[in-house]
Design a protein around this motif. Structure first.
Motif, mmCIF file in Angstrom:
data_model
loop_
_atom_site.group_PDB
_atom_site.id
_atom_site.type_symbol
_atom_site.label_atom_id
_atom_site.label_comp_id
_atom_site.label_asym_id
_atom_site.label_seq_id
_atom_site.Cartn_x
_atom_site.Cartn_y
_atom_site.Cartn_z
ATOM 1 N N PRO A 504 0.814 -1.233 0.000
ATOM 2 C CA PRO A 504 0.000 0.000 0.000
ATOM 3 C C PRO A 504 0.839 1.270 0.000
ATOM 4 O O PRO A 504 0.513 2.238 -0.697
ATOM 5 N N ASP A 505 1.930 1.291 0.780
ATOM 6 C CA ASP A 505 2.782 2.483 0.783
ATOM 7 C C ASP A 505 3.415 2.722 -0.575
ATOM 8 O O ASP A 505 3.509 3.861 -1.043
ATOM 9 N N ASP A 506 3.873 1.633 -1.221
ATOM 10 C CA ASP A 506 4.468 1.773 -2.544
ATOM 11 C C ASP A 506 3.447 2.265 -3.551
ATOM 12 O O ASP A 506 3.753 3.073 -4.433
ATOM 13 N N ARG A 507 2.200 1.783 -3.435
ATOM 14 C CA ARG A 507 1.175 2.224 -4.378
ATOM 15 C C ARG A 507 0.879 3.708 -4.222
ATOM 16 O O ARG A 507 0.645 4.418 -5.197
ATOM 17 N N ARG A 508 0.878 4.174 -2.960
ATOM 18 C CA ARG A 508 0.658 5.612 -2.733
ATOM 19 C C ARG A 508 1.792 6.419 -3.348
ATOM 20 O O ARG A 508 1.562 7.488 -3.940
ATOM 21 N N LEU A 509 3.028 5.919 -3.217
ATOM 22 C CA LEU A 509 4.171 6.622 -3.808
ATOM 23 C C LEU A 509 4.048 6.670 -5.328
ATOM 24 O O LEU A 509 4.289 7.715 -5.941
ATOM 25 N N VAL A 510 3.669 5.552 -5.931
ATOM 26 C CA VAL A 510 3.509 5.520 -7.380
ATOM 27 C C VAL A 510 2.397 6.458 -7.823
ATOM 28 O O VAL A 510 2.515 7.171 -8.821
ATOM 29 N N ALA A 511 1.281 6.471 -7.085
ATOM 30 C CA ALA A 511 0.172 7.363 -7.437
ATOM 31 C C ALA A 511 0.597 8.821 -7.370
ATOM 32 O O ALA A 511 0.236 9.636 -8.235
ATOM 33 N N GLU A 512 1.396 9.167 -6.342
ATOM 34 C CA GLU A 512 1.873 10.539 -6.226
ATOM 35 C C GLU A 512 2.801 10.894 -7.376
ATOM 36 O O GLU A 512 2.728 11.983 -7.956
ATOM 37 N N ARG A 513 3.656 9.960 -7.761
ATOM 38 C CA ARG A 513 4.557 10.213 -8.889
ATOM 39 C C ARG A 513 3.785 10.360 -10.194
ATOM 40 O O ARG A 513 4.098 11.199 -11.036
ATOM 41 N N ASP A 514 2.752 9.536 -10.371
ATOM 42 C CA ASP A 514 1.937 9.652 -11.575
ATOM 43 C C ASP A 514 1.228 11.001 -11.636
ATOM 44 O O ASP A 514 1.090 11.591 -12.710
ATOM 45 N N ARG A 515 0.751 11.473 -10.473
ATOM 46 C CA ARG A 515 0.094 12.788 -10.457
ATOM 47 C C ARG A 515 1.078 13.884 -10.874
ATOM 48 O O ARG A 515 0.748 14.745 -11.699
ATOM 49 N N ARG A 516 2.283 13.839 -10.316
ATOM 50 C CA ARG A 516 3.275 14.857 -10.684
ATOM 51 C C ARG A 516 3.639 14.761 -12.156
ATOM 52 O O ARG A 516 3.865 15.773 -12.825
ATOM 53 N N ALA A 517 3.721 13.526 -12.680
ATOM 54 C CA ALA A 517 4.058 13.342 -14.093
ATOM 55 C C ALA A 517 2.976 13.946 -14.986
ATOM 56 O O ALA A 517 3.280 14.578 -16.006
ATOM 57 N N ARG A 518 1.678 13.762 -14.609
ATOM 58 C CA ARG A 518 0.600 14.341 -15.412
ATOM 59 C C ARG A 518 0.664 15.858 -15.401
ATOM 60 O O ARG A 518 0.490 16.507 -16.444
ATOM 61 N N GLU A 519 0.921 16.437 -14.230
ATOM 62 C CA GLU A 519 1.033 17.893 -14.153
ATOM 63 C C GLU A 519 2.232 18.392 -14.951
ATOM 64 O O GLU A 519 2.180 19.434 -15.604
ATOM 65 N N ARG A 520 3.326 17.620 -14.929
ATOM 66 C CA ARG A 520 4.525 18.012 -15.669
ATOM 67 C C ARG A 520 4.259 17.996 -17.173
ATOM 68 O O ARG A 520 4.651 18.900 -17.907
#
Length: 633
Positions: A504-520
């Motif tokens: 679960p912690d890794d999934r939250r990290l991946v989700a946060e990275r995906d959000r930043r990637a979309r904004e980028r």
């Protein structure tokens, strides 16, 4: 490793697992076990060239003439070309390890057998077999090295290994002085020891080479996935025990349809149809360097003796200086092929060496050079050319699919050596035989032209392969491409895979990275549709910052997604490095190891981290953590 529902189809992370390994004793073992054979090759070839004249003298124990020595050299080159083609296809079919043991064994037996030659036919036969072993080594060794060395180190390691030939050549040049010393060795013993020494050293290399594993990349494609997993597990345990640190998570997987064997006809058909530009590139690089190198290497001693009155006993010292220049080029410039990038460095070394060779030719034509200034200019020219020549082997071993890698190396080596390696010495030999220095200069101008063609081919067809996985540069023929899948479907598949394998912690990290990637990506699209950027030539759409996937066959969306994840990890490293306080830009680069990131990546990560608020730029070229906002410091 996970399997799909289709028999014989696997999904594996083995390439990513190998590429993310830090440099370790395991990699040094690869370099020593596989790469040091070039030192041996350079040692033997140079010594043999130096003692060849002794073999024609009375009392040498062998009945050969000067013409026979030339014929033996031709048999050696022919053996290398045919051996590369023959063993190259066997390497792709039966595996890297079997063939690099077999080719070294053939080389050892043939070179030791040559020491017992008493007749010309015997010499011709075993020089041909020695050449066949060396030609097979080029195919088996370069393919195995590329598949075992991490992507970020592949360029410098390949160049240093291929350039190590010249360390052997330098030692051989000086060693020949002892072998030709009549006070130490009789006329019928010195030249025989030259061949025997190569066999003894090669036996030591064989003992180290036996500990090198088979390429896991070759294994999983040829239906031996479990064995490949065991080898990679063992390597990872060894590296972790040495470093004492956990390994980063492998970035991406690849799906392949396993096959026990792939026909030569299928490999040739698919490769030529898919990669015609890369075929032109490989031929241009190999023919250019083979022409220049073989012409000068075979004839340098004659040029020094005939036109600069250098005594035959002194020639080996000049040849040693020439060899050292060739050795230092890949060692000092090799790192730049992984950081500055393949295209600028390969084109730059070909163009740079062409310019220096042209200067040498012009000064030869003006007859203003001494033996010392001539060898300095030649050594400087080949200091640059050596890095370019080694990069030709690196290029063809990277830009073709896994299933045809060894055969591609063999094909370009054979064609390049046959086209440039035969015509170069023959042409220079005629020019030298004329006794005219202006014709020798003309030969250097022709060599300059050959190198220029290689440089232009790199500019036009070169592939930005630095720090890229081999599977991204040229997707394996057995890889199953999801061509019909939309980017949304591919992203859904990736998310499903993450759900299965991540905590679960890794999934939250991946989700946060995906959000930043979309904004980028949104910010990038906005920048590219406003202001002067919208008038730039070339294809529209957001481009990745990753060192180019241009010329690869990977799925673009997959490559961009991997590049975005790499960028996000680098931004995380920058943020962590500034948590304890502001850091000057240069110190920040050292803390995060940015030198190994690749061309332009540190600057880009800094820019994106500042825009995202992860970093704050402070006076005096310092950066602080965006979370603490220490602007008052």
């Amino acid at each position: 490793m996970t399997t799909t529902g289709e028999p014989g189809t696997i999904r594996t992370r083995i390439p990513a697992r190998l590429d993310r390994l830090p440099w370790s004793r395991f990699h040094w073992r690869i370099v020593i076990g596989l790469g040091t054979v070039w030192i041996l090759d350079g040692l033997e070839v140079t010594i043999v060239g130096s003692v060849a004249a002794r073999m024609t003298e009375p009392g040498s124990g062998i009945d050969v003439s000067s013409g026979d020595i030339g014929t033996a050299a031709a048999f050696y080159v022919a053996g290398a070309c045919l051996g590369a083609l023959f063993f190259g296809q066997l390497t792709d079919r039966f595996g890297r390890k079997k063939l690099f043991l077999l080719t070294l064994g053939l080389y050892l037996v043939a070179t030791v057998a040559t020491a017992f030659a008493t007749e010309a036919w015997y010499l011709f036969l075993f020089r041909f077999l020695t050449g066949a072993g060396i030609g097979g080594e080029y195919a088996a060794i370069n393919s195995a090295i590329d598949e075992l060395i991490p992507a970020r180190n592949r360029g410098r390691a390949d160049l240093a290994i291929n350039g190590s030939y010249w360390l052997g050549a330098a030692i051989g040049s000086l060693g020949s002085v002892l072998l030709l010393n009549d006070a130490l060795l009789s006329a019928d013993l010195g030249w025989r020891l030259a061949f025997g020494i190569g066999g003894v050293l090669g036996l030591g290399i064989m003992l180290v080479r036996r500990t090198v594993p088979e390429s896991p990349r070759w294994l999983f494609i040829h239906g031996r996935a479990e064995e490949a997993e065991r080898i990679v597990d063992r390597i990872e345990r060894e590296v972790q025990a040495e470093t004492g640190e956990p390994l980063p998570r492998p970035a991406q997987s690849i799906t392949v349809r396993q096959r026990k064997s792939i026909s030569f006809r299928e490999i040739a058909r698919v490769t030529v149809r898919r990669y015609p530009n890369r075929t032109v590139l490989g031929l241009s690089l190999f023919v250019g360097q083979a022409f220049m190198y073989n012409a000068v290497t075979f004839d340098l001693g004659t040029i020094l003796s005939d036109f600069f009155d250098v005594a035959s006993g002194t020639v080996p010292y000049f040849l040693a200086a020439f060899a050292l220049g060739n050795l230092m080029g890949p060692l000092l410039l090799g790192r730049l092929f992984d950081t500055v990038g393949r295209k600028p460095m390969i084109a730059g070394t070909y163009f740079g060496s062409a310019a220096l060779i042209a200067v040498t030719a012009a000064l030869l034509m003006a007859d203003v050079l001494t033996s010392t200034t001539f060898i300095i200019l030649v050594a400087l020219s080949f200091f640059v050319a050596s890095a370019g020549a080694s990069s030709a082997y690196l290029t063809v071993s990277e830009i073709f699919p896994m299933e045809t890698r060894a055969l591609a190396i063999a094909l370009f080596f054979a064609v390049g050596t046959a086209a440039g390696g035969i015509t170069g010495p023959a042409l220079f030999g005629q020019f030298i035989g004329s006794g005219r220095l202006d014709l020798v200069a003309l030969g250097f101008f022709i060599g300059c032209g050959a190198m220029l063609l290689g440089g232009f081919a790199e500019l036009i067809f070169g592939v930005r392969a630095e720090r890229q996985s081999l599977e991204n540069i040229a997707r394996p023929l057995t890889a199953e491409e999801a061509d019909a899948a939309t980017p949304q479907e591919q992203e859904s598949y990736r998310q499903a895979e993450l759900e299965r394998e991540l905590s679960p912690d890794d999934r939250r990290l991946v989700a946060e990275r995906d959000r930043r990637a979309r904004e980028r990506r949104a910010r990038r699209r906005e920048r590219e549709t406003k202001g002067p950027r919208r008038f730039r030539p070339g294809p529209g759409g957001s481009q990745t910052y990753s060192p180019g996937m241009m010329g690869t066959s990977g799925t673009p969306s997959r490559s961009k997604a991997a590049a975005e994840r790499d960028l996000d990890r680098e931004i995380d490293d920058l943020a962590r490095a500034t948590e304890e306080g502001p850091v000057e830009r240069r110190d920040l680069a050292e803390r995060v190891g940015a030198r190994g990131w690749g061309p332009g990546r540190f600057r880009r990560a800094l820019t994106e981290a500042t825009k995202e608020g992860r970093l704050v730029r402070l006076p005096h070229n310092r950066y602080g953590s965006g979370s603490s906002r220490r602007d008052g410091e």
